[in-house]
Design an enzyme around this catalytic site. Sequence first.
Site, short mmCIF file in Angstrom:
data_model
loop_
_atom_site.label_atom_id
_atom_site.label_comp_id
_atom_site.label_asym_id
_atom_site.label_seq_id
_atom_site.Cartn_x
_atom_site.Cartn_y
_atom_site.Cartn_z
N HIS A 1 7.09 -6.77 9.23
CA HIS A 1 6.14 -6.29 8.23
C HIS A 1 6.41 -6.96 6.88
CE1 HIS A 1 4.01 -3.66 5.47
NE2 HIS A 1 3.23 -3.38 6.51
N GLU B 1 -1.80 -9.81 8.76
CA GLU B 1 -1.83 -9.00 7.54
C GLU B 1 -1.66 -9.90 6.33
OE1 GLU B 1 -0.94 -4.65 8.34
OE2 GLU B 1 0.98 -5.55 7.87
P1 PGA Z 1 -2.31 -0.45 3.80
O1 PGA Z 1 -1.03 -1.01 4.56
O2 PGA Z 1 -3.31 -0.06 4.85
O3 PGA Z 1 -1.82 0.70 3.00
O4 PGA Z 1 -2.82 -1.59 2.94
C1 PGA Z 1 -1.22 -1.84 5.66
C2 PGA Z 1 0.08 -2.17 6.30
O5 PGA Z 1 1.12 -2.16 5.64
O6 PGA Z 1 0.10 -2.47 7.51
#
Ligand code: PGA
Length: 253
Positions: free
Chosen positions: A96, A168
């Site tokens: 992450h 992401e």
């Molecule tokens: P968020 O986080 O939806 O709060 O932007 C996404 C994530 O960390 O996967």
Amino acid sequence: MKYVIGNLKMNILSPSDRERYFKMLKSELIGKKFKNLKVILCPSPVHLESFANNLAGKNVHIGAQDVFWEKSGSYTSEVSAWMVKNLQAEYTIIGHSERRKYFGETSAMDNLKIKAALKAGLVVIYCIGELREQRDNDLEADILSIQLEEGLKNIPAGKLEKIIIAYEPVWAVGTDVIPKSNEVMEAKIIIKKILTGMYGQKNGLKTAILYGGSVKHKNAEQLCIEPGMDGVLVGRESLNPHEFIKIAQIIDQ
Ligand code: PGA
């Protein structure tokens, strides 16, 4: 199969907060059947056992947010893949952007974690994505390629079915700044190209690719359905069961 994955991060501070969360989630789930969707929640490891016990039979799968690469030993505060597996977690997030940003985690470290998680029998949700300045310099394809090649190094094609990729873009995580639908689709195509380059056409196209970063029910169409993603990784909105299940219904449509 589609996926809606909630990353609860470092939230839910007490057993009573947790009870409240279960109560709201269970009431949201009443009468809802998902056709082709796996709903997965990834709480802090201190809550894993309780989540698994309380949500048993509710069609909600449980995952961890991270695991260490060793099985056991003198690694103060670390949590191993085997530990979370033994608490009934079936999945784990790895790589992450908050791990990369605040804890100096690299894709080479993620590679060790992914191998350990697979060995323990977990399905891995591997997060990749570029920073804003990397995108501004048209480097996103290079970054995704490095993160995939380093993170999946020496992992055989046969293991790919146990790996989910979450795209992401770091600039969209926690910011409410979101990419356009075509930007998400472009990233998906880049990722598929990299994976087929690494694993061949047959294997590389099978991997599920999710989108993550500021997902809400209002933008789920734009960020997941329109670009043809296989699901979403949800941060903040997963703390609100009403919103989270709404997202799940949209993705399952
Ligand atoms: P968020 O986080 O939806 O709060 O932007 C996404 C994530 O960390 O996967």
